[in-house]
Design an enzyme around this catalytic site. Structure first.
Site, PDB file in Angstrom:
ATOM      1  N   ILE A 219       0.828  -1.209   0.000  1.00  0.00           N
ATOM      2  CA  ILE A 219       0.000   0.000   0.000  1.00  0.00           C
ATOM      3  C   ILE A 219       0.859   1.254   0.000  1.00  0.00           C
ATOM      4  O   ILE A 219       0.547   2.230  -0.689  1.00  0.00           O
ATOM      5  CB  ILE A 219      -0.944  -0.020   1.217  1.00  0.00           C
ATOM      6  CG1 ILE A 219      -2.012  -1.108   1.040  1.00  0.00           C
ATOM      7  CG2 ILE A 219      -1.612   1.341   1.418  1.00  0.00           C
ATOM      8  CD1 ILE A 219      -2.884  -1.334   2.257  1.00  0.00           C
TER       9      ILE A 219
ATOM     10  N   ASN B  88       2.225   5.132   6.680  1.00  0.00           N
ATOM     11  CA  ASN B  88       1.761   3.803   6.301  1.00  0.00           C
ATOM     12  C   ASN B  88       2.520   2.687   7.001  1.00  0.00           C
ATOM     13  O   ASN B  88       1.999   1.581   7.128  1.00  0.00           O
ATOM     14  CB  ASN B  88       1.899   3.659   4.772  1.00  0.00           C
ATOM     15  CG  ASN B  88       1.817   2.216   4.320  1.00  0.00           C
ATOM     16  OD1 ASN B  88       0.736   1.641   4.236  1.00  0.00           O
ATOM     17  ND2 ASN B  88       2.968   1.615   4.035  1.00  0.00           N
TER      18      ASN B  88
ATOM     19  N   TYR C 256      -2.745  -6.527  17.132  1.00  0.00           N
ATOM     20  CA  TYR C 256      -2.880  -5.763  15.884  1.00  0.00           C
ATOM     21  C   TYR C 256      -4.170  -4.951  15.867  1.00  0.00           C
ATOM     22  O   TYR C 256      -4.164  -3.747  15.567  1.00  0.00           O
ATOM     23  CB  TYR C 256      -2.846  -6.721  14.691  1.00  0.00           C
ATOM     24  CG  TYR C 256      -3.013  -6.035  13.361  1.00  0.00           C
ATOM     25  CD1 TYR C 256      -1.944  -5.386  12.753  1.00  0.00           C
ATOM     26  CD2 TYR C 256      -4.242  -6.023  12.703  1.00  0.00           C
ATOM     27  CE1 TYR C 256      -2.091  -4.748  11.528  1.00  0.00           C
ATOM     28  CE2 TYR C 256      -4.404  -5.394  11.483  1.00  0.00           C
ATOM     29  CZ  TYR C 256      -3.324  -4.757  10.900  1.00  0.00           C
ATOM     30  OH  TYR C 256      -3.474  -4.118   9.694  1.00  0.00           O
TER      31      TYR C 256
ATOM     32  N   LYS D 164      -4.470  -0.758  15.746  1.00  0.00           N
ATOM     33  CA  LYS D 164      -5.086   0.010  14.665  1.00  0.00           C
ATOM     34  C   LYS D 164      -6.253   0.860  15.170  1.00  0.00           C
ATOM     35  O   LYS D 164      -6.503   1.950  14.644  1.00  0.00           O
ATOM     36  CB  LYS D 164      -5.535  -0.933  13.542  1.00  0.00           C
ATOM     37  CG  LYS D 164      -4.371  -1.561  12.783  1.00  0.00           C
ATOM     38  CD  LYS D 164      -3.467  -0.507  12.151  1.00  0.00           C
ATOM     39  CE  LYS D 164      -2.386  -1.103  11.287  1.00  0.00           C
ATOM     40  NZ  LYS D 164      -1.542  -0.074  10.618  1.00  0.00           N
TER      41      LYS D 164
END
Length: 254
Positions: free
Chosen positions: A20, A93, A160, A164
């Site tokens: 990405i 990112n 994780y 986020k």
């Protein structure tokens, strides 16, 4: 349309060596920006990303460093401003995947995820905002995940997911702190995406499940994150700050 034109923009993209990050770095360049590509090492794909950007006629430099180092990030911003110009766009990112049963997850593993995914994003925002706030202009875009809003079925990844979620709320918090000072902060939450991690043969069966569970019936291509990033970086989003833009093929609707 001129609203989406990034001509004259100077951007930093962390984790620009693949996936990405690479797609967005090239996409911002195609929209007119010059790019500082930040990542661990040139051998990890940064130079290839730079070559792609040069091929579309924009300037780009590769900068090695870690998002867990405030010194590396400050040096990267200085280098970009010296070689390319005043920083106006940032896409944070860089991040890592993780997972494991919560009851046996090692403290060291948990901490590493938070060091990269949360502290790394905060330190990146801090370094970028220090120059943007002086000029009263800038757009910061943090790459989160739909896993910050939902819990992925059958995946054990409390580390994780929660990291986020922290990125999403950090972005909102910074957006409100800087809302009167010319710097917009937003996040993008991709769904399952066809990054190199999801192209490994050993996860082929799992990817089929991801496709089945996504309403649009497939994974996203990394390039499908370019449009959202260009939008949030551009004048088209001049009244947009503090949002989490979910790009997931409808996944969170089910």
């Amino acid at each position: 349309m001129d609203l989406f034109d990034l001509q004259g923009g100077i951007a930093i993209v962390t984790g620009a060596g693949s996936g990405i990050g690479r797609a967005i770095a090239i996409g911002l360049a195609e929209a007119g920006a010059d790019i500082g590509c930040f990542g661990h090492a040139s051998g990890d794909g940064l130079n290839e990303t730079v070559e792609h950007i040069h091929a579309v006629g924009r300037r780009a430099i590769a900068i090695e460093g870690s998002v867990t180092s405030a010194e590396d990030l400050a040096s990267a911003v200085r280098g970009i401003e010296t070689e390319l110009g005043a920083l106006t766009i940032a896409v944070n990112n860089a991040g890592i995947g993780a997972g494991g049963a919560a009851e046996t997850l090692a403290r060291q593993s948990w901490q590493h995820v938070y060091d990269v995914n949360v502290t790394g994003v905060f330190l990146s925002c801090q370094a970028e905002a220090r120059v943007m706030l002086l000029r009263g202009k800038g757009s910061i875009i943090n790459i989160a995940s739909m896993s910050g809003s939902i819990v992925n079925r059958d995946l054990k990844q409390a580390d994780y997911n929660s990291s986020k979620a922290a990125v999403i709320h950090l972005s909102k918090s910074l957006a409100m702190e800087w809302v009167g000072r010319g710097v917009r902060v937003n996040s993008i939450s991709p769904g399952y995406t066809l990054t190199p991690m999801n192209q490994r043969p050993e996860v082929a069966e799992q990817v089929k499940i991801f496709e089945r569970d996504t309403p649009m019936g497939r994974l996203a291509e990394p390039e499908e994150m370019i449009g959202p990033a260009v939008f949030l970086a551009s004048r088209a989003a001049s009244f947009v700050t503090g949002i989490d833009l979910v790009v997931d093929g409808g996944f969170v609707c089910w």
